[in-house]
Enzyme design. Structure first.
Site, PDB file in Angstrom:
ATOM      1  N   GLU A  89      12.444  17.397 -26.234  1.00  0.00           N
ATOM      2  CA  GLU A  89      12.941  16.108 -26.705  1.00  0.00           C
ATOM      3  C   GLU A  89      11.855  15.318 -27.416  1.00  0.00           C
ATOM      4  O   GLU A  89      10.683  15.469 -27.131  1.00  0.00           O
ATOM      5  CB  GLU A  89      13.353  15.237 -25.513  1.00  0.00           C
ATOM      6  CG  GLU A  89      14.217  15.910 -24.528  1.00  0.00           C
ATOM      7  CD  GLU A  89      14.344  15.078 -23.257  1.00  0.00           C
ATOM      8  OE1 GLU A  89      15.021  15.543 -22.353  1.00  0.00           O
ATOM      9  OE2 GLU A  89      13.763  13.977 -23.167  1.00  0.00           O
ATOM     10  N   GLY A 156       5.868  17.605 -20.754  1.00  0.00           N
ATOM     11  CA  GLY A 156       4.664  18.425 -20.730  1.00  0.00           C
ATOM     12  C   GLY A 156       3.390  17.648 -20.470  1.00  0.00           C
ATOM     13  O   GLY A 156       3.360  16.418 -20.547  1.00  0.00           O
ATOM     14  N   LEU A 212      -2.024   6.839 -13.908  1.00  0.00           N
ATOM     15  CA  LEU A 212      -2.741   6.585 -12.654  1.00  0.00           C
ATOM     16  C   LEU A 212      -1.746   6.464 -11.503  1.00  0.00           C
ATOM     17  O   LEU A 212      -1.800   7.222 -10.542  1.00  0.00           O
ATOM     18  CB  LEU A 212      -3.583   5.310 -12.811  1.00  0.00           C
ATOM     19  CG  LEU A 212      -4.525   4.972 -11.666  1.00  0.00           C
ATOM     20  CD1 LEU A 212      -5.589   6.042 -11.475  1.00  0.00           C
ATOM     21  CD2 LEU A 212      -5.201   3.614 -11.902  1.00  0.00           C
ATOM     22  N   HIS A 213      -0.859   5.508 -11.600  1.00  0.00           N
ATOM     23  CA  HIS A 213       0.292   5.361 -10.697  1.00  0.00           C
ATOM     24  C   HIS A 213      -0.036   5.103  -9.227  1.00  0.00           C
ATOM     25  O   HIS A 213       0.884   5.070  -8.395  1.00  0.00           O
ATOM     26  CB  HIS A 213       1.241   6.566 -10.780  1.00  0.00           C
ATOM     27  CG  HIS A 213       1.708   6.908 -12.163  1.00  0.00           C
ATOM     28  ND1 HIS A 213       1.901   5.974 -13.157  1.00  0.00           N
ATOM     29  CD2 HIS A 213       2.030   8.097 -12.722  1.00  0.00           C
ATOM     30  CE1 HIS A 213       2.310   6.573 -14.257  1.00  0.00           C
ATOM     31  NE2 HIS A 213       2.396   7.863 -14.025  1.00  0.00           N
ATOM     32  N   CYS A 330      11.553  10.466 -19.832  1.00  0.00           N
ATOM     33  CA  CYS A 330      10.979  11.795 -19.978  1.00  0.00           C
ATOM     34  C   CYS A 330      11.803  12.922 -19.345  1.00  0.00           C
ATOM     35  O   CYS A 330      11.997  12.960 -18.152  1.00  0.00           O
ATOM     36  CB  CYS A 330       9.644  11.662 -19.258  1.00  0.00           C
ATOM     37  SG  CYS A 330       8.510  12.922 -19.590  1.00  0.00           S
TER      38      CYS A 330
HETATM   39  N1  SAH Z   1       1.925  14.585 -18.604  1.00  0.00           N
HETATM   40  C1  SAH Z   1       1.463  13.415 -19.260  1.00  0.00           C
HETATM   41  C2  SAH Z   1       2.393  12.905 -20.359  1.00  0.00           C
HETATM   42  C3  SAH Z   1       3.876  12.954 -20.125  1.00  0.00           C
HETATM   43  S1  SAH Z   1       4.594  11.783 -19.027  1.00  0.00           S
HETATM   44  C4  SAH Z   1       1.171  12.333 -18.249  1.00  0.00           C
HETATM   45  O1  SAH Z   1       1.393  12.545 -17.064  1.00  0.00           O
HETATM   46  O2  SAH Z   1       0.673  11.280 -18.627  1.00  0.00           O
HETATM   47  C5  SAH Z   1       4.447  10.233 -19.824  1.00  0.00           C
HETATM   48  C6  SAH Z   1       4.490   9.051 -18.859  1.00  0.00           C
HETATM   49  O3  SAH Z   1       5.829   8.814 -18.396  1.00  0.00           O
HETATM   50  C7  SAH Z   1       3.634   9.284 -17.636  1.00  0.00           C
HETATM   51  O4  SAH Z   1       2.896   8.129 -17.338  1.00  0.00           O
HETATM   52  C8  SAH Z   1       4.686   9.561 -16.581  1.00  0.00           C
HETATM   53  O5  SAH Z   1       4.164   9.360 -15.326  1.00  0.00           O
HETATM   54  C9  SAH Z   1       5.791   8.609 -17.000  1.00  0.00           C
HETATM   55  N2  SAH Z   1       7.115   8.854 -16.393  1.00  0.00           N
HETATM   56  C10 SAH Z   1       7.649  10.021 -15.977  1.00  0.00           C
HETATM   57  N3  SAH Z   1       8.882   9.841 -15.462  1.00  0.00           N
HETATM   58  C11 SAH Z   1       9.166   8.521 -15.568  1.00  0.00           C
HETATM   59  C12 SAH Z   1      10.290   7.719 -15.220  1.00  0.00           C
HETATM   60  N4  SAH Z   1      11.390   8.246 -14.668  1.00  0.00           N
HETATM   61  N5  SAH Z   1      10.224   6.386 -15.476  1.00  0.00           N
HETATM   62  C13 SAH Z   1       9.114   5.847 -16.051  1.00  0.00           C
HETATM   63  N6  SAH Z   1       8.039   6.558 -16.427  1.00  0.00           N
HETATM   64  C14 SAH Z   1       8.050   7.879 -16.177  1.00  0.00           C
END
Ligand code: SAH
Length: 340
Positions: A89, A156, A212-213, A330
């Site tokens: 996507e 990815g 980071l989260h 995503c």
């Molecule tokens: N793998 C990389 C890039 C892809 S994810 C990474 O981890 O940064 C891109 C961002 O979207 C990341 O910060 C991920 O944690 C966040 N993300 C994934 N699922 C999500 C959701 N359901 N709601 C909000 N953000 C989300």
């Protein structure tokens, strides 16, 4: 057969020299591909037919298939089918500063972040460079407008596909390629430390975002398996090294997950964690999905969290939300398509 959209200018120069032709054809070809946007080699008028014939035997100029488009007011989502029938996507977002596109870097993902839809399907393969370039090129064509900003935040882990990613950057940034300024390009990683260090020596000034989260290892371990390999005491020094070498700023992404990482204490702890780092924190309201157990933090608590960071002098923003109605988070569109 290889695809022409995966070639950097240097690759093409080498190719033309290797077949006993002229190096400057590389620049001419780049201009046909990225300025004039031809889709067939026969339209090229300033390279001899024999040379074009050998080129077309070596490199295909085929594009990808767009199999689904979902539109909302300021966001549009595209589902691509690749040659091996896999799906990825890309999402287009209209901002007041221009059009930005979020592209995928792999089919599936092995990082296994618990809250993320993309990680529900293990990595099938890396995307080739041309598959990344074509997401951009094809959406620009469909849209009939320029895309000014690129973020690699789709399906990815981009740093798990490092070499193809770097070539993608070289092609889209090149003045005779898509000419997208490095400062308009952002790559996001869940924290692959060796690649963060490698990226700190890459000459283009591309923005780095870190997912980071969590403000500590205990919370991060629960939601991001990568933290077992590269815990905060390894990740944070690597980011500091990156900052020293590049003289830049990083963005920390922080998804707010109800009762997991969104308490006042977490906000304070986060402030301490990043206080001597040149950074922005981007708070992300969680995009809930049908399949997973995580819930979004309510707006009142999002604002409290934000205020605590502000009071501690942290640069913080709350991410503008796009596309809630159209499964823009995503990996969601692909999941629907494949009914996972
Ligand atoms: N793998 C990389 C890039 C892809 S994810 C990474 O981890 O940064 C891109 C961002 O979207 C990341 O910060 C991920 O944690 C966040 N993300 C994934 N699922 C999500 C959701 N359901 N709601 C909000 N953000 C989300």
């Amino acid at each position: 057969m290889k695809n022409i959209y995966g070639c950097t200018l240097e690759d093409l120069e080498k190719y033309f020299i290797q077949i006993g032709s002229r190096k400057f054809h590389a620049l001419q070809l780049f201009s046909w591909l990225y300025e004039k946007r031809i889709e067939d080699y026969s339209m090229i008028t300033n390279i001899k037919k024999e040379v074009l014939d050998s080129l077309s035997k070596e490199y295909s100029i085929a594009r990808l298939q767009i199999v689904d488009v979902q539109e909302d007011t300021d966001v549009c989502k595209y589902l691509f089918e690749l040659e091996d029938k896999e799906h990825i996507e890309a999402v287009l977002m209209r901002h007041d500063y221009g059009n930005s596109i979020c592209i995928s870097s792999q089919v599936g993902c092995n990082m296994g972040c618990k809250f993320c839809e993309s990680g529900r399907r293990k990595k099938v393969r890396n995307l080739e460079t041309y598959e990344m370039v074509l997401q951009l090129l094809m959406i620009e064509k469909l849209l009939g407008e320029r895309i000014s900003h690129v973020v690699v935040m789709g399906i990815g882990e981009p740093f798990d596909n490092y070499d193809n990613l770097i070539r993608f950057f070289e092609i889209i940034n090149h003045p005779k390629g898509l000419a997208i300024g490095a400062r308009h390009i952002t790559v996001s990683t869940c924290g692959l430390v060796p690649k963060i260090l490698e990226f700190s020596t890459f000459p283009l000034q591309i923005n780095l975002a870190i997912s980071l989260h969590a403000p500590n290892n205990e919370v991060r371990d629960r939601i991001m398996p990568i933290n077992k390999a590269y815990p905060l005491e390894v990740l944070i020094p690597a980011i500091k090294t990156y900052l020293e070498r590049t003289n830049r700023r990083v963005t920390f992404e922080y998804i707010l997950l109800k009762d997991i990482n969104d308490s006042d204490e977490c906000a304070l702890e986060l402030s301490h964690l990043v206080k001597d780092i040149n950074c922005y924190i981007n708070l992300i309201p969680y995009n809930e999905t049908n399949n997973l157990d995580f819930m979004r933090t309510n707006t009142v608590q999002i604002m409290r969290f934000y205020d605590i960071l502000k009071k501690n002098n942290i640069n913080v923003t709350i991410r503008k939300e796009f596309g809630g109605k159209i499964s823009a988070a995503c990996g969601q569109l692909r999941s629907k398509k494949e009914e996972l």
